[in-house]
Motif scaffolding. Structure first.
Motif, mmCIF file in Angstrom:
data_model
loop_
_atom_site.group_PDB
_atom_site.id
_atom_site.type_symbol
_atom_site.label_atom_id
_atom_site.label_comp_id
_atom_site.label_asym_id
_atom_site.label_seq_id
_atom_site.Cartn_x
_atom_site.Cartn_y
_atom_site.Cartn_z
ATOM 1 N N GLY A 188 -16.001 1.699 -8.396
ATOM 2 C CA GLY A 188 -14.789 1.946 -9.180
ATOM 3 C C GLY A 188 -13.967 3.127 -8.693
ATOM 4 N N SER B 214 -7.117 0.149 -15.928
ATOM 5 C CA SER B 214 -8.007 -0.850 -15.329
ATOM 6 C C SER B 214 -7.362 -2.239 -15.360
ATOM 7 C CB SER B 214 -9.351 -0.865 -16.053
ATOM 8 O OG SER B 214 -9.188 -1.195 -17.418
ATOM 9 N N THR C 105 -10.766 6.692 -10.355
ATOM 10 C CA THR C 105 -10.672 5.373 -10.992
ATOM 11 C C THR C 105 -9.772 4.449 -10.171
ATOM 12 O OG1 THR C 105 -8.833 6.163 -12.361
ATOM 13 C CG2 THR C 105 -11.052 6.287 -13.306
ATOM 14 N N THR D 60 -6.734 -4.430 -12.021
ATOM 15 C CA THR D 60 -7.260 -5.796 -11.950
ATOM 16 C C THR D 60 -6.173 -6.799 -11.589
ATOM 17 O OG1 THR D 60 -8.945 -5.259 -13.594
ATOM 18 C CG2 THR D 60 -8.475 -7.591 -13.237
ATOM 19 N N GLN E 134 -11.128 0.904 -10.350
ATOM 20 C CA GLN E 134 -11.849 0.591 -11.588
ATOM 21 C C GLN E 134 -11.249 -0.663 -12.233
ATOM 22 O OE1 GLN E 134 -11.482 2.990 -15.247
ATOM 23 N NE2 GLN E 134 -13.644 3.441 -14.993
ATOM 24 N N LEU E 135 -11.821 -1.796 -11.882
ATOM 25 C CA LEU E 135 -11.412 -3.043 -12.513
ATOM 26 C C LEU E 135 -11.831 -3.034 -13.977
ATOM 27 C CD1 LEU E 135 -12.604 -5.543 -9.756
ATOM 28 C CD2 LEU E 135 -10.354 -4.501 -9.982
ATOM 29 N N VAL E 136 -11.296 -3.985 -14.743
ATOM 30 C CA VAL E 136 -11.656 -4.059 -16.158
ATOM 31 C C VAL E 136 -13.155 -4.299 -16.315
ATOM 32 C CG1 VAL E 136 -11.313 -5.331 -18.298
ATOM 33 C CG2 VAL E 136 -9.372 -4.882 -16.812
ATOM 34 N N ASN F 70 -14.868 -1.062 -15.807
ATOM 35 C CA ASN F 70 -14.600 -0.186 -16.952
ATOM 36 C C ASN F 70 -15.494 -0.557 -18.139
ATOM 37 O OD1 ASN F 70 -13.494 1.704 -18.617
ATOM 38 N ND2 ASN F 70 -11.531 0.672 -18.873
#
Length: 310
Positions: free
Chosen positions: A255, A85, A259, A89, A262-264, A267
């Motif tokens: 997300g 993630s 994944t 990002t 799926q950014l932080v 997450n």
């Protein structure tokens, strides 16, 4: 006539000392409540997040909580997908920031070069409009426009080109997220850059024109150096805001697929509310906070901001 007692004399001296103390630090007393509020809302959540990341189970009783050491951090990066993630990002931040900065600057330069005030007003309103769309609405509009069956964008690609339109949300999810964010936030960069270009003195531009400098030289050697503080501040603000991106991406892809987007921030949300791994989510949040602060400080120290904070 009675003489003051020892107690009265002591009280008088105490009040005098308090009065001197108040007058000596008068400016600080006035800003003290604001500082106290800022410290409370800034440092307390961070300290509580750090506390959650270091214990086994959430507990308000600090003395009863079981210390977990770095186990939550280890879980975040081995089974929690934190590293993946972070990569996603950073990719989104760098790509979107670059696109938004370049497009925003070119749009600002274009509008600044328009001589008609009526046309300038029209372009300003036109270019700012996308920023007025709320994240949830933007995600919904994006899903409809990119739908392979009823979306206008795949329809135009199929009708106007010999190529078949891709399934944007499943084949190109990360690129789709970056382009949608660019469409939404380029107006912010346009506004800041346009304000900077409007502040350049006409005499400065005219002098470079008289010297025979072509347009691109005027921008490279005169205009851009003049608005460098504006460019830096706009880029820094937008970069920090990009690290906080959540609503648009979650509304658009949640997300996924898998994944892939799926950014932080997503997450952390999934670990917290879907997987019920509060301590793991807190560990990722702590690392993320330190990471963003470090990146911001590196940018401030290395990119150059002479004159910005003076």
């Amino acid at each position: 006539m009675s003489t003051p007692t020892q107690t009265e004399t002591s009280n008088t001296k105490g009040l005098a000392r308090l009065s001197d103390l108040w007058n000596e630090y008068l400016p600080y007393w006035f800003i003290a409540p604001m500082v106290l509020v800022m410290v409370s809302i800034t440092f307390f959540p961070g300290a509580y997040d750090l506390y959650l990341s270091l214990i086994e189970e959430p507990s308000l009783n600090i003395f009863a909580a079981e210390f977990a050491g770095l186990d939550n951090f280890r879980t975040a990066f081995t089974r929690g997908g934190a590293f993946h993630s972070f990569v996603i990002t950073v990719t989104v931040v760098i790509s979107a920031l670059l696109l938004e900065s370049v497009l925003g600057f070119f749009l600002a330069a274009f509008v600044a070069g328009v001589e008609s005030n009526r046309l300038k007003s029209f372009y300003r309103v036109l270019f700012i409009l996308p920023m007025a769309v709320a994240p949830v609405s933007l995600a919904t509009i994006g899903r409809l426009m990119l739908n392979t069956e009823v979306g206008i964008i795949p329809y135009v690609i199929n009708a106007a080109t010999p190529f078949a339109a891709p399934a944007f949300l499943s084949d190109l999810p990360l690129l789709t997220v970056i382009l949608l964010d660019t469409w939404n936030w380029t107006p912010f960069m346009f506004i800041i850059f346009y304000a900077g270009l409007s502040s350049v003195p006409d005499t400065l531009v005219e002098a470079s024109r008289v010297d025979g400098a072509p347009l691109w030289r005027r921008y490279v050697h005169v205009i851009i150096p003049y608005i460098k503080p504006v460019v830096f501040v706009a880029t820094l603000i937008r970069m920090i805001d990009l690290f906080r991106t959540f609503g648009v991406v979650y509304g658009l892809t949640q997300g996924g697929p898998g994944t892939a987007t799926q950014l932080v921030s997503i997450n952390i949300y999934e670990q917290m509310f879907i997987n019920n791994q509060i301590n793991v989510a807190a560990a990722i949040a702590v690392v993320y906070l330190v990471f963003v602060i470090a990146i911001a400080n590196i940018v401030i120290a290395k990119v150059g901001f002479e004159g910005v904070w003076d």
